[in-house]
Write an enzyme that holds these catalytic residues in place. Structure first.
Site, short mmCIF file in Angstrom:
data_model
loop_
_atom_site.label_atom_id
_atom_site.label_comp_id
_atom_site.label_asym_id
_atom_site.label_seq_id
_atom_site.Cartn_x
_atom_site.Cartn_y
_atom_site.Cartn_z
N HIS A 2 0.74 -1.17 -0.01
CA HIS A 2 -0.03 0.04 0.01
C HIS A 2 1.02 1.29 0.11
O HIS A 2 0.26 2.48 -0.32
CB HIS A 2 -0.72 0.01 1.32
CG HIS A 2 -1.88 -1.35 1.31
ND1 HIS A 2 -2.78 -1.20 0.43
CD2 HIS A 2 -1.97 -2.04 2.09
CE1 HIS A 2 -3.64 -2.32 0.79
NE2 HIS A 2 -3.12 -2.75 1.75
N ASP B 226 -3.02 -10.87 -2.36
CA ASP B 226 -3.46 -10.23 -0.91
C ASP B 226 -4.70 -9.97 -1.23
O ASP B 226 -5.36 -9.52 -2.27
CB ASP B 226 -2.66 -9.07 -0.47
CG ASP B 226 -2.93 -8.64 0.71
OD1 ASP B 226 -2.38 -8.80 1.53
OD2 ASP B 226 -4.00 -7.81 0.91
N HIS C 136 -6.28 -7.18 -0.26
CA HIS C 136 -6.56 -5.93 -0.57
C HIS C 136 -5.80 -5.63 -1.70
O HIS C 136 -4.74 -6.09 -2.05
CB HIS C 136 -5.66 -5.14 0.65
CG HIS C 136 -6.37 -5.20 2.01
ND1 HIS C 136 -5.90 -6.09 2.96
CD2 HIS C 136 -7.51 -4.65 2.61
CE1 HIS C 136 -6.50 -6.17 4.05
NE2 HIS C 136 -7.73 -5.40 3.78
N ASP D 113 -4.29 -12.77 3.75
CA ASP D 113 -5.84 -12.48 4.16
C ASP D 113 -6.91 -12.64 3.35
O ASP D 113 -8.01 -12.74 3.40
CB ASP D 113 -5.98 -10.90 4.58
CG ASP D 113 -5.13 -10.18 3.43
OD1 ASP D 113 -4.91 -10.68 2.41
OD2 ASP D 113 -4.91 -8.98 3.73
N TYR E 158 -6.72 -22.43 16.97
CA TYR E 158 -6.62 -24.08 16.53
C TYR E 158 -5.19 -24.53 16.44
O TYR E 158 -4.43 -23.69 16.53
CB TYR E 158 -7.27 -24.30 15.28
CG TYR E 158 -8.21 -23.38 14.62
CD1 TYR E 158 -8.10 -22.64 13.45
CD2 TYR E 158 -9.74 -23.12 15.87
CE1 TYR E 158 -9.24 -21.65 13.21
CE2 TYR E 158 -10.31 -22.16 15.12
CZ TYR E 158 -10.43 -21.48 14.11
OH TYR E 158 -11.22 -20.71 13.70
C1 Q6P Z 1 -5.83 -2.47 6.12
C2 Q6P Z 1 -6.05 -1.35 6.54
C3 Q6P Z 1 -8.08 -0.18 6.94
C4 Q6P Z 1 -9.68 -0.07 7.53
C5 Q6P Z 1 -10.10 1.14 7.49
C6 Q6P Z 1 0.31 -7.24 2.82
C7 Q6P Z 1 -0.93 -5.73 4.39
C8 Q6P Z 1 -2.54 -5.71 3.92
C9 Q6P Z 1 -2.72 -4.39 4.86
C10 Q6P Z 1 -3.94 -4.11 5.16
C11 Q6P Z 1 -4.45 -2.73 5.60
N1 Q6P Z 1 -7.57 -1.26 6.87
N2 Q6P Z 1 -11.48 1.41 8.02
O1 Q6P Z 1 -0.24 -6.12 3.06
O2 Q6P Z 1 -2.74 -5.59 2.73
O3 Q6P Z 1 -3.20 -6.81 4.51
ZN ZN Z 2 -4.32 -7.22 2.76
#
Ligand code: Q6P
Ligand code: ZN
Length: 779
Positions: free
Chosen positions: A170, A207, A209, A300, A348
């Site tokens: 990100h 990922d 995201h 994730d 688990y």
């Molecule tokens: C998630 C941030 C924000 C919620 C706003 C491998 C890591 C990731 C990070 C996710 C950040 N949430 N209300 O990179 O992508 O999993």
């Molecule tokens: Zn992520």
């Protein structure tokens, strides 16, 4: 040119079977450069920072993310199989490859900040926190990633994994974002381009995201192809960006090199992920032909993650990894940004995250991929997303150019609802925590000409069987094909083929290769023999030219002889235009793999013939390697005895090498499939998608593209008719009926007694395999 000669005990030696133009050139394994081993890069130091104040947005980003994965790798015995490499700090110069001097200068001040200052500093960015030690850790995370790239690019290892924290995808030119400080993967791609003169790097971001930071970094750069799938839900999911949608295809010279596959619903599962690979990523990636593959490997996107809410099982990641391992000569760097540790999910034994990490590592190490569940078909929403990204990219990629797909109006609307009930809680899907059974120590059995063992296939097991008897053969095949067995040369080669098969079925080897004079007969015998030996399902794949296809037609019914337990599928894919490789790749990714995964065979028999494999066209051999490797990936501790015609003995080396686990050679950028091939593939797709959901790459409209055609397939007992307002199909074989009207569609699957209906504003889906039912109320 083949001569057979019997010796005293009635055996024909292969030396006599294969003569003539065959030279030892064909048995050279090292037709391309090979590195071996897998690196693992990790340092506990990267756990030494944490959130110091109350900030719910970041509360899940905890140090345990990292050590949990490392511990899992250790307890599964994977650590000791890896080459352990030390981390290092990235240099400022390296950081500047993807970030501004101003941003670096700002981050550099954080180690001396007090709590309030850190808090204030963090607030300029979105969903990220700073700590006195995070700058140090961010330099280690980036340095670890670059160490991995170096060790892969210099051939010290074939591939590897870096376990790092903080994550990177990100983070942007001048901004931290979403737990990320420096963009590890983006810098790594710039670094690889600069230090190794690479002109084609593929980044796969699985990922859940969107890695918008990576997208921004390479938007106008045609030398880096970025693929990301992500939970999107029509922009309702973080980071809520318009540019995460499928129509963000890149800019300027980089147009076509940014591929976004937005998931508009949660609950995407193994079938959805694999369909995305088959119909979007793999065709484009092989056409692009990267020199290096970087995976931004967040887990994730696996089942059980409280952020992602997806349903893909950990085993799926072994397959995703495997499918990417034939690219770039095997040069694959998995940059792991582990997600939530199990303590947050009720501990688990081995949770989804740990299993996903271990599955990925196993694949990198070359272990066979485990069987997958739930592969019936991608869901409607996934198919729409896939169709849309294909449509958005059809003008940039030859493999998509023949599609003429419309962008489809999503059937899912903005509101997310009813998703919850269809998700598994993670626990059920993460059943088997125990290590998979060990793969056979010996990998490949090969029956080839004696006297040529001096070649480099010495790691394989040479097999020679006594000649098959007619009675033996008659237990495997029936009818007209039996006649051809009167030739003793054929019986001898069958004896060898059976010997290879027996080794495979006794799990003494993982796969094998036999050279046979009569391809269709041998393939039929192999299938029959396997089924007689209680192999549940056998997939027979013929890949070849018209001639192979035609001769294999006559033994079609032999493959249907099985009892209810024993099913075999015959997939014949003739290619009209033998000159282009694009067609073969198209066939492989959009037809063969989807059918193979949907079928879940216990054994795959690949019959390779034609295409001038016998000639001195090395690219053809390489294609053969490629097809085998890819098929190898999808089957359990699997086995693909490939039979091939003796006139093509020169391909034995490269194919044997593939079976032994060597990476496929880099084929270079691939041409679009020829018009003829594309038409043939499309015809086969129409036919196959009736039975195999994973073949489907677009919504219902596409079946109308054929302009109201009418066909009936007597053999498969299926009928189809298209009317202006809808369509009706019935599939005897699959016991499925479907009718579609302008306003919706109804399906019922006799077998599972399930019903679905799609209304304009909602959809219902049910999967026979899992016996589950989902319903989405109208938005
Ligand atoms: C998630 C941030 C924000 C919620 C706003 C491998 C890591 C990731 C990070 C996710 C950040 N949430 N209300 O990179 O992508 O999993
Ligand atoms: Zn992520």
């Amino acid at each position: 040119m083949v001569i057979s000669k019997t010796n005293e005990n009635g055996a024909v030696s292969f030396e006599q079977l294969l003569i003539g133009e065959d030279t030892d050139a064909g048995l050279t394994r090292n037709c391309f450069e090979m590195a071996s081993g897998s690196a693992l890069i990790y340092d506990e130091e990267m756990t030494q920072y944490k959130l110091l104040w109350d900030y719910p947005e970041c509360s899940i980003e905890v140090p345990e993310r990292l050590c949990v994965s490392h511990t899992a790798l250790k307890s599964q015995g994977l650590l000791e199989r890896c080459v352990s490499l030390p981390v290092r700090e990235a240099t400022e110069e390296e950081i500047l490859l993807a970030h501004s001097a101003e941003y670096l200068a700002a981050v550099k001040t954080t180690p001396s900040m007090n709590l309030e200052e850190l808090q204030a500093f963090s607030l300029q960015y979105e969903a990220v926190y700073f700590h006195q030690n995070i700058y140090h850790c961010a330099k280690l995370a980036l340095g670890a990633t670059l160490q991995l790239v170096d060790s892969v690019m210099t051939g010290k290892v074939r591939n590897g994994m870096a376990l790092v924290r903080p994550p990177g995808h990100h983070s942007q030119h001048s901004a931290a974002n979403g737990f990320c400080v420096f963009n590890n993967v983006a810098v790594a791609a710039h670094y690889a381009k600069r230090n190794y003169n690479l002109t084609r790097v593929l980044i796969v971001d699985w990922d859940v995201h969107h890695g918008q930071g990576i997208q921004y970094s390479f938007e106008d750069d045609p030398s880096v192809l970025y693929f990301s799938w992500h939970r999107y839900e029509h922009q309702q999911f973080w980071p809520n960006l318009h540019e995460s949608d499928y129509n963000a295809v890149g800019k300027g010279k980089g147009t076509g090199f940014n591929i976004n596959l937005p998931w508009n619903k949660v609950g995407m599962d193994n079938a959805d992920y694999l369909a995305a690979f088959f119909h979007v990523l793999l065709p484009v990636a092989y056409e692009f032909s990267p020199e290096l593959v970087l995976i931004s490997a967040g887990f994730d996107s696996a089942v059980g993650d409280p952020e992602g809410h997806m349903s893909a099982t950990p085993q799926c990641f072994a397959h995703l990894t495997h499918l990417l391992m034939s690219l770039a000569g095997g040069k694959l760097c998995a940059c792991l940004n582990p997600s939530l540790p199990p303590v947050f999910r009720g501990g688990y034994n081995l949770d989804s995250l740990s299993q996903s990490v271990c599955q990925t590592m196993r694949a990198l190490l070359g272990d066979p991929a485990p069987p997958l569940s739930g592969l019936a078909a991608p869901c409607v929403s996934a198919v729409e997303s896939i169709q849309n990204v294909r449509a958005a990219h059809q003008q940039y990629w030859g493999c998509l150019s023949q599609d003429l797909l419309p962008v489809s109006e999503p059937s899912t609307k903005r509101l997310r609802e009813g998703g919850e009930e269809e998700e598994s809680n993670g626990q059920s899907a993460v059943e088997s925590a125990q290590a998979p059974p060990a793969a056979p120590p010996m990998r490949t059995a090969i029956a080839t000409p004696a006297g040529q063992e001096r070649s480099s296939l010495e790691q394989s097991l040479r097999v020679e069987g006594s000649p098959a008897t007619l009675e033996q053969a008659a237990r495997c095949i029936r009818g007209a094909a039996l006649k051809s067995l009167e030739d003793e040369k054929v019986l001898c080669s069958l004896g060898n083929l059976f010997a290879v098969l027996d080794k495979i079925m006794k799990k003494e080897v993982r796969n094998g290769l036999a050279v046979v004079p009569d391809l269709p007969t041998a393939a039929a015998c192999a299938a029959g023999h396997a089924i007689n030996s209680e192999t549940d399902r056998v997939l027979v794949v013929f890949l070849g030219d018209e001639e192979v296809y035609c001769t294999s037609q006559h033994c079609n019914q032999q493959f249907l002889q099985g009892s209810s337990l024993c099913v075999s599928v015959l997939l014949c894919v003739p290619l009209q235009e033998s000159e282009t490789r694009g067609g073969l790749l198209q066939v492989l990714f959009t037809l063969v793999l989807p059918v193979a995964y949907g079928f879940g065979p216990g054994l795959v028999v690949t019959a390779l013939g034609g295409w001038g494999l016998s000639g001195a066209h090395q690219p053809d051999w390489q294609r053969a390697c490629l097809s085998l490797i890819t098929l190898n990936a999808c089957i359990d501790s699997k086995t693909s005895p490939s039979t091939q015609q003796d006139s093509e003995a020169q391909a034995v080396g490269p194919i044997g090498s593939s079976l032994l686990g060597d990476p496929a050679p880099v084929l270079g950028p691939q041409p679009a499939p020829s018009r003829e091939d594309a038409r043939e593939v499309e015809r086969q797709r129409q036919r196959l998608q009736q039975h195999w959901g994973l073949v489907q790459a677009a919504g219902e409209e596409r079946s109308h593209a054929a302009a109201g055609e009418e066909r009936s397939h007597a053999a498969a007992g299926e009928e189809r008719s298209h009317a202006a307002a809808g369509e009706e199909r019935s599939h005897a074989a699959a016991g499925e009926e479907r009718s579609q009207a302008a306003a919706g569609e109804e399906r019922s699957h006799a077998a599972a007694g399930e019903e679905r209906s799609h209304a304009a504003a909602g959809e219902e889906r049910s999967r026979a395999a899992a016996g589950e039912e989902r319903s989405h109320a109208a938005a």
